[in-house]
Design a protein around this motif. Structure first.
Motif, PDB file in Angstrom:
ATOM      1  N   CYS A 176      39.975  53.195  37.083  1.00 29.41           N
ATOM      2  CA  CYS A 176      40.149  53.491  38.496  1.00 29.41           C
ATOM      3  C   CYS A 176      40.394  54.975  38.696  1.00 29.41           C
ATOM      4  CB  CYS A 176      41.262  52.652  39.120  1.00 29.41           C
ATOM      5  SG  CYS A 176      42.914  53.071  38.549  1.00 29.41           S
ATOM      6  N   TYR A 180      33.397  44.115  38.966  1.00 28.51           N
ATOM      7  CA  TYR A 180      33.712  44.152  40.389  1.00 28.51           C
ATOM      8  C   TYR A 180      34.250  45.515  40.778  1.00 28.51           C
ATOM      9  CZ  TYR A 180      33.550  39.052  40.095  1.00 28.51           C
ATOM     10  OH  TYR A 180      33.162  37.757  39.891  1.00 28.51           O
ATOM     11  N   CYS A 181      33.772  46.005  41.882  1.00 31.00           N
ATOM     12  CA  CYS A 181      34.345  47.194  42.481  1.00 31.00           C
ATOM     13  C   CYS A 181      35.527  46.781  43.342  1.00 31.00           C
ATOM     14  CB  CYS A 181      33.266  47.875  43.331  1.00 31.00           C
ATOM     15  SG  CYS A 181      33.758  49.437  44.067  1.00 31.00           S
ATOM     16  N   ALA A 182      36.555  47.621  43.392  1.00 30.79           N
ATOM     17  CA  ALA A 182      37.758  47.284  44.144  1.00 30.79           C
ATOM     18  C   ALA A 182      38.290  48.526  44.842  1.00 30.79           C
ATOM     19  CB  ALA A 182      38.822  46.728  43.212  1.00 30.79           C
ATOM     20  N   VAL A 237      45.054  43.885  45.220  1.00 31.21           N
ATOM     21  CA  VAL A 237      43.874  44.637  45.627  1.00 31.21           C
ATOM     22  C   VAL A 237      43.457  44.165  47.008  1.00 31.21           C
ATOM     23  CG1 VAL A 237      41.471  45.156  45.121  1.00 31.21           C
ATOM     24  CG2 VAL A 237      43.107  44.901  43.235  1.00 31.21           C
ATOM     25  N   TRP A 272      40.496  45.040  48.744  1.00 30.04           N
ATOM     26  CA  TRP A 272      39.069  44.767  48.957  1.00 30.04           C
ATOM     27  C   TRP A 272      38.309  44.687  47.638  1.00 30.04           C
ATOM     28  CZ3 TRP A 272      40.980  49.125  51.984  1.00 30.04           C
ATOM     29  CH2 TRP A 272      41.356  48.742  53.288  1.00 30.04           C
ATOM     30  N   TRP A 273      37.377  43.744  47.600  1.00 31.93           N
ATOM     31  CA  TRP A 273      36.548  43.508  46.419  1.00 31.93           C
ATOM     32  C   TRP A 273      35.071  43.516  46.801  1.00 31.93           C
ATOM     33  CZ3 TRP A 273      38.802  43.189  41.688  1.00 31.93           C
ATOM     34  CH2 TRP A 273      40.134  42.808  41.619  1.00 31.93           C
TER      35      TRP A 273
END
Length: 125
Positions: free
Chosen positions: A50, A95-97, A112, A114-115
């Protein structure tokens, strides 16, 4: 509304490279940390890398340090994950977060907001 759309997943041989992209909207990198998580079959989702909001400090899981590099392009509203020297154990849905505490990247269940929908990475031996 925040939207995260991943791309770049593929089948690759061990030792190869891939670059994942996450196109973001409604999400300022000055305000939110963004990053990548992955989930392999039968395993829990885990943090990979991240980049913090603002200054952009980077954080990595031990398993990918030295092989993966996270970056962001503010002009393109895109976050990248460059993956080199891939191993079969890197096989997972990635997955993007967005919007989470970077220091919680490797916690069991970080909070988190948003995914993305995920992109499949398969590394063959």
């Amino acid at each position: 509304e925040v939207q995260l759309v991943e791309s770049g997943g593929a089948l690759v041989q061990a030792g190869g490279s891939l670059r994942l992209s996450c196109a973001t909207s409604g999400c300022s990198y000055d305000d939110y940390a963004v990053g990548w998580f992955r989930q392999a079959p039968g395993k829990e989702r885990e943090g990979v890398a991240c980049i913090s909001s603002g200054h952009g400090d980077t954080y990595y899981a031990d398993s990918v340090k030295g092989r993966f590099t996270i970056s962001r392009d503010k002009a393109k509203n895109t976050v990248y994950l460059q993956m080199n020297r891939l191993k079969p154990e890197d096989t997972a849905v990635y997955y993007c977060a967005a919007n989470f505490n970077p220091r919680e990247l490797t916690d069991r269940r970080p909070i988190v907001d948003w995914w993305g929908q995920g992109t499949q990475v398969t590394v063959s031996s």
